[in-house]
Motif scaffolding. Structure first.
Motif, PDB file in Angstrom:
ATOM      1  N   ARG A  44       0.082   4.313  -0.818  1.00 44.30           N
ATOM      2  CA  ARG A  44      -0.598   5.522  -0.349  1.00 44.30           C
ATOM      3  C   ARG A  44      -0.468   5.665   1.161  1.00 44.30           C
ATOM      4  O   ARG A  44      -0.235   6.741   1.679  1.00 44.30           O
ATOM      5  CB  ARG A  44      -2.069   5.505  -0.733  1.00 44.30           C
ATOM      6  CG  ARG A  44      -2.824   6.751  -0.251  1.00 44.30           C
ATOM      7  CD  ARG A  44      -4.210   6.831  -0.794  1.00 44.30           C
ATOM      8  NE  ARG A  44      -4.572   7.803  -1.756  1.00 44.30           N
ATOM      9  CZ  ARG A  44      -3.903   8.447  -2.685  1.00 44.30           C
ATOM     10  NH1 ARG A  44      -2.655   8.247  -2.821  1.00 44.30           N
ATOM     11  NH2 ARG A  44      -4.411   9.311  -3.498  1.00 44.30           N
ATOM     12  N   ASN A  45      -0.652   4.555   1.874  1.00 48.61           N
ATOM     13  CA  ASN A  45      -0.616   4.598   3.336  1.00 48.61           C
ATOM     14  C   ASN A  45       0.719   4.160   3.928  1.00 48.61           C
ATOM     15  O   ASN A  45       0.908   4.228   5.138  1.00 48.61           O
ATOM     16  CB  ASN A  45      -1.747   3.733   3.906  1.00 48.61           C
ATOM     17  CG  ASN A  45      -3.102   4.288   3.506  1.00 48.61           C
ATOM     18  OD1 ASN A  45      -3.400   5.446   3.751  1.00 48.61           O
ATOM     19  ND2 ASN A  45      -3.914   3.472   2.851  1.00 48.61           N
TER      20      ASN A  45
ATOM     21  N   GLY B 259      -1.314  -3.976   7.472  1.00 47.85           N
ATOM     22  CA  GLY B 259      -0.733  -2.943   8.319  1.00 47.85           C
ATOM     23  C   GLY B 259      -0.682  -3.406   9.761  1.00 47.85           C
ATOM     24  O   GLY B 259      -0.294  -4.538  10.042  1.00 47.85           O
TER      25      GLY B 259
ATOM     26  N   ASP C  29       0.858  -1.186   0.000  1.00 51.80           N
ATOM     27  CA  ASP C  29       0.000   0.000   0.000  1.00 51.80           C
ATOM     28  C   ASP C  29       0.894   1.235   0.000  1.00 51.80           C
ATOM     29  O   ASP C  29       1.405   1.659   1.036  1.00 51.80           O
ATOM     30  CB  ASP C  29      -0.909  -0.019   1.227  1.00 51.80           C
ATOM     31  CG  ASP C  29      -1.943   1.089   1.224  1.00 51.80           C
ATOM     32  OD1 ASP C  29      -1.675   2.166   0.638  1.00 51.80           O
ATOM     33  OD2 ASP C  29      -3.024   0.875   1.805  1.00 51.80           O
TER      34      ASP C  29
ATOM     35  N   TYR D 269      -1.732   0.942  -4.871  1.00 51.92           N
ATOM     36  CA  TYR D 269      -1.137  -0.259  -4.305  1.00 51.92           C
ATOM     37  C   TYR D 269      -0.773  -1.264  -5.394  1.00 51.92           C
ATOM     38  O   TYR D 269      -1.262  -1.199  -6.512  1.00 51.92           O
ATOM     39  CB  TYR D 269      -2.041  -0.899  -3.248  1.00 51.92           C
ATOM     40  CG  TYR D 269      -3.352  -1.476  -3.726  1.00 51.92           C
ATOM     41  CD1 TYR D 269      -3.436  -2.796  -4.171  1.00 51.92           C
ATOM     42  CD2 TYR D 269      -4.522  -0.731  -3.683  1.00 51.92           C
ATOM     43  CE1 TYR D 269      -4.647  -3.340  -4.576  1.00 51.92           C
ATOM     44  CE2 TYR D 269      -5.735  -1.263  -4.073  1.00 51.92           C
ATOM     45  CZ  TYR D 269      -5.787  -2.569  -4.526  1.00 51.92           C
ATOM     46  OH  TYR D 269      -6.986  -3.097  -4.928  1.00 51.92           O
TER      47      TYR D 269
ATOM     48  N   SER E  98      -7.890   7.641  -4.240  1.00 50.17           N
ATOM     49  CA  SER E  98      -7.638   7.184  -2.872  1.00 50.17           C
ATOM     50  C   SER E  98      -6.954   5.818  -2.839  1.00 50.17           C
ATOM     51  O   SER E  98      -6.910   5.169  -1.799  1.00 50.17           O
ATOM     52  CB  SER E  98      -8.944   7.138  -2.077  1.00 50.17           C
ATOM     53  OG  SER E  98      -9.829   6.218  -2.672  1.00 50.17           O
ATOM     54  N   LYS E  99      -6.406   5.368  -3.996  1.00 52.85           N
ATOM     55  CA  LYS E  99      -5.749   4.062  -4.068  1.00 52.85           C
ATOM     56  C   LYS E  99      -4.411   4.184  -4.781  1.00 52.85           C
ATOM     57  O   LYS E  99      -4.289   4.878  -5.784  1.00 52.85           O
ATOM     58  CB  LYS E  99      -6.614   3.052  -4.829  1.00 52.85           C
ATOM     59  CG  LYS E  99      -7.914   2.724  -4.156  1.00 52.85           C
ATOM     60  CD  LYS E  99      -8.713   1.742  -4.981  1.00 52.85           C
ATOM     61  CE  LYS E  99     -10.052   1.470  -4.311  1.00 52.85           C
ATOM     62  NZ  LYS E  99     -10.883   0.575  -5.106  1.00 52.85           N
TER      63      LYS E  99
END
Length: 143
Positions: free
Chosen positions: A22-23, A54, A20, A134, A131-132
């Motif tokens: 983005r995060n 995560g 991921d 990954y 918003s993605k």
């Protein structure tokens, strides 16, 4: 080279890594994918296993798709559909490393399959959107 849908039927051990971007964390999935005959040219794909994403606690994760084969001039192709019947992407079995994409506004999904070491095979997804961001890599081997 793969000849058709029948070669996928049965149970596969599945390991997946999700990066991921983005995060800034990673997810890992471990479980099984089972392809069950539901028609002459149709398999139901059910994936079940444990997902650790995560710092969240481990959870049970499930996915379902329909894989449809073709006859005639489209033999050697597979249409992958969502559980509700909407089209997702296609797999061209006449290539050892087929790829395809899916646009689900506003997100874009791109997949590459790798059948070079059959019956071990891999998928690599790249997903981008507002918003993605990954990458999801999966390895399959006969259970």
């Amino acid at each position: 080279m793969l000849e058709g849908l029948d070669q996928f039927e049965g149970k596969w051990k599945l390991a997946r890594v999700i990066e991921d971007r983005r995060n800034g964390f990673e997810g890992r999935f471990s479980g099984y994918a089972t392809f069950t005959r539901s028609g002459p040219l149709e398999l139901q794909y059910v994936e079940e296993g444990e997902l650790v994403y995560g710092k969240q606690p481990a959870m049970i994760a499930t996915r379902r798709y329909t894989w449809r084969g073709f006859e005639g001039e489209d033999a050697g192709k597979i249409a992958v559909e969502f559980e509700d019947g909407r089209p997702f992407h296609n797999i061209a079995l006449d290539r050892l490393m087929p790829d395809d994409d899916h646009h689900c506004d506003p997100d874009y999904y791109q997949v590459s399959y790798d059948f070079m070491h059959w019956p071990k095979w891999e998928t690599d997804w790249r997903v981008l959107g507002p918003s993605k961001d990954y990458r999801m890599s999966s390895q399959y081997m006969r259970a």
